[in-house]
Enzyme design. Structure first.
Site, PDB file in Angstrom:
ATOM      1  N   ILE A  53      33.591  43.825  23.687  1.00 29.22           N
ATOM      2  CA  ILE A  53      34.345  43.053  24.686  1.00 29.22           C
ATOM      3  C   ILE A  53      33.498  42.831  25.933  1.00 29.22           C
ATOM      4  O   ILE A  53      33.456  41.719  26.477  1.00 29.22           O
ATOM      5  CB  ILE A  53      35.668  43.755  25.027  1.00 29.22           C
ATOM      6  N   HIS A  94      49.615  44.323  29.694  1.00 30.44           N
ATOM      7  CA  HIS A  94      48.749  44.714  28.577  1.00 30.44           C
ATOM      8  C   HIS A  94      48.756  43.634  27.490  1.00 30.44           C
ATOM      9  O   HIS A  94      49.010  43.909  26.315  1.00 30.44           O
ATOM     10  CB  HIS A  94      49.204  46.057  27.986  1.00 30.44           C
ATOM     11  N   THR A  97      40.976  45.363  32.159  1.00 31.78           N
ATOM     12  CA  THR A  97      41.669  44.970  30.930  1.00 31.78           C
ATOM     13  C   THR A  97      41.445  46.009  29.835  1.00 31.78           C
ATOM     14  O   THR A  97      41.647  45.726  28.663  1.00 31.78           O
ATOM     15  CB  THR A  97      41.164  43.598  30.431  1.00 31.78           C
ATOM     16  N   SER A  98      41.036  47.206  30.224  1.00 32.97           N
ATOM     17  CA  SER A  98      40.661  48.220  29.242  1.00 32.97           C
ATOM     18  C   SER A  98      41.739  49.281  29.087  1.00 32.97           C
ATOM     19  O   SER A  98      42.579  49.196  28.189  1.00 32.97           O
ATOM     20  CB  SER A  98      39.322  48.844  29.621  1.00 32.97           C
ATOM     21  N   ARG A  99      41.737  50.311  29.925  1.00 33.98           N
ATOM     22  CA  ARG A  99      42.727  51.384  29.884  1.00 33.98           C
ATOM     23  C   ARG A  99      43.155  51.722  31.305  1.00 33.98           C
ATOM     24  O   ARG A  99      42.325  51.836  32.213  1.00 33.98           O
ATOM     25  CB  ARG A  99      42.158  52.637  29.190  1.00 33.98           C
ATOM     26  N   ASP A 158      26.297  51.450  31.174  1.00 35.98           N
ATOM     27  CA  ASP A 158      26.801  51.962  29.903  1.00 35.98           C
ATOM     28  C   ASP A 158      25.881  53.089  29.449  1.00 35.98           C
ATOM     29  O   ASP A 158      24.662  52.929  29.465  1.00 35.98           O
ATOM     30  CB  ASP A 158      26.830  50.841  28.853  1.00 35.98           C
ATOM     31  N   ASP A 191      45.555  44.435  33.810  1.00 29.14           N
ATOM     32  CA  ASP A 191      46.358  44.193  32.611  1.00 29.14           C
ATOM     33  C   ASP A 191      46.853  45.510  32.029  1.00 29.14           C
ATOM     34  O   ASP A 191      47.627  45.516  31.081  1.00 29.14           O
ATOM     35  CB  ASP A 191      45.529  43.438  31.559  1.00 29.14           C
ATOM     36  N   GLU A 196      51.774  53.199  32.411  1.00 30.11           N
ATOM     37  CA  GLU A 196      52.448  52.066  31.788  1.00 30.11           C
ATOM     38  C   GLU A 196      53.350  52.446  30.618  1.00 30.11           C
ATOM     39  O   GLU A 196      54.183  51.655  30.188  1.00 30.11           O
ATOM     40  CB  GLU A 196      51.423  51.044  31.295  1.00 30.11           C
TER      41      GLU A 196
END
Length: 348
Positions: A159, A298, A235-237, A178, A261, A266
């Site tokens: 992603i 999400h 948009t991950s966790r 990373d 997101d 959540e």
């Protein structure tokens, strides 16, 4: 093989129903759909099932897994990439295979992340509401040109790589942090350590897994290292972000805007309609009072193509398990190694 399917929404039933009906030869699996989530309160509803299918906000704690084992469940199928909500050690102890969907339409999530960047930057969410009330004034809607800006990606699995490709197309300088560098990214940008990335980026987008060493990777200390006015996208966790620290930085205007997101608490809210209820999460409610904050439920993965891939891969995992007693996407082949280096999650 009897499969109990939890947190089932209408779109899940449709996508899995179509994939199940199209199996050739016909699938030996019988699916029972449950609208409720799987957790300690609902695990007792599992009756005569050989396997269960769970989603991101289902809870697969040691207690839940122990109960499933007593009821004869032999496999847990995750229709998602992440598995931070699963006690893999408990599953291994009880001889239950856990398998995920390691990759599904990474472009879907990347495209949604870019949509959030554009919306937040150009205030299109505010413009939409203004115009509907007959207000065509531009004051307060000023954005910035993305071309030439620096975008920092925390995590460049599939992603993150797809996001890098898009942002490079906008003419942005792309940085990445990373622990597992990939040569594929070097076509689009350059690797930096996290502190350098945070200090040089106009936009920071999160694409890393949720693990012990990434929980609250965005916190008071790391926010202080960011540029004043930075845009933060996740948009991950949800657990990657310390929401209270973000609220504090929004109040001081150190962060220029946030688009989420996902949200760290959540589980009891997302994927359900609470529009007729009082929401008791004061942190989330405070966050959504800011005009420069966007929260979505999400949905970054939510495309026709992704749902089809999820259904196909999940059913393949189960069919391989029926034939072989395991599958290539099993997370419990080497539980000790997997807990240290959870490679499949790096696709998120």
């Amino acid at each position: 093989m009897r499969l109990s399917f939890f947190s089932a929404k209408p779109y899940d039933k449709k996508s899995f129903g179509l994939a199940h009906a199209a199996r050739d030869p016909p699938s030996p699996v019988t699916i029972t759909y449950h609208d409720i989530p799987l957790n300690e309160d609902t695990v007792s509803t599992v009756r005569d099932a050989d396997a269960v299918c769970a989603f991101v906000n289902d809870s697969l704690s040691a207690h839940v897994i122990e109960t499933l084992a007593r009821q004869g469940v032999k496999a847990i199928l995750l229709r998602c990439a992440g598995f931070n909500h699963v006690d893999l050690a408990a599953a291994a102890r009880h001889g239950i295979m856990v398998a995920n969907v390691p990759s599904y339409s990474p472009e879907a999530v990347a495209e949604f992340a870019v949509a959030l960047i554009q919306t937040l930057n150009r205030n299109t969410h505010r413009a939409y509401n203004r115009v509907r009330e007959g207000n065509f004034a531009l004051h307060g809607l000023l954005g910035k040109t993305l071309h030439g800006k620096t975008v920092g990606l925390v995590g460049v699995g599939k992603i993150g790589l797809a996001t890098a490709r898009i942002m490079k197309g906008f003419g942005c300088r792309v940085l990445a942090s990373d622990p597992f560098p990939s040569p594929a990214f070097e076509e689009y940008g350059e690797y930096k350590d996290l502190d350098t990335l945070l200090s040089e980026s106009d936009i920071v987008s999160l694409h890393c897994p949720l693990m012990d060493n990434t929980r609250h990777i965005i916190n008071g200390d790391t926010i202080a290292k960011m540029k004043k006015g930075v845009l933060l996208i996740n948009t991950s966790r949800g657990g990657l972000v310390d929401t209270r620290a973000v609220i504090k930085a929004l109040k001081t205007k150190h962060i220029g805007g946030v688009a989420l997101d996902v949200y760290e608490a959540e589980g009891s809210l997302f994927y359900d309609d609470h529009s007729g209820e009082i929401i008791h999460d004061d942190v989330l409610m405070r966050l959504m009072t800011f005009p420069n904050v966007i929260v979505t439920g999400h949905q970054a993965f939510f495309t026709e193509e992704a749902l089809e891939e999820i259904a196909q891969c999940t059913l393949r995992n189960l069919e391989e398990f029926i034939k072989e007693g395991t599958c290539k996407n099993s997370l419990t082949k080497e539980p000790e190694l997997r807990s240290k280096v959870p490679d499949p999650v790096r696709n998120v």
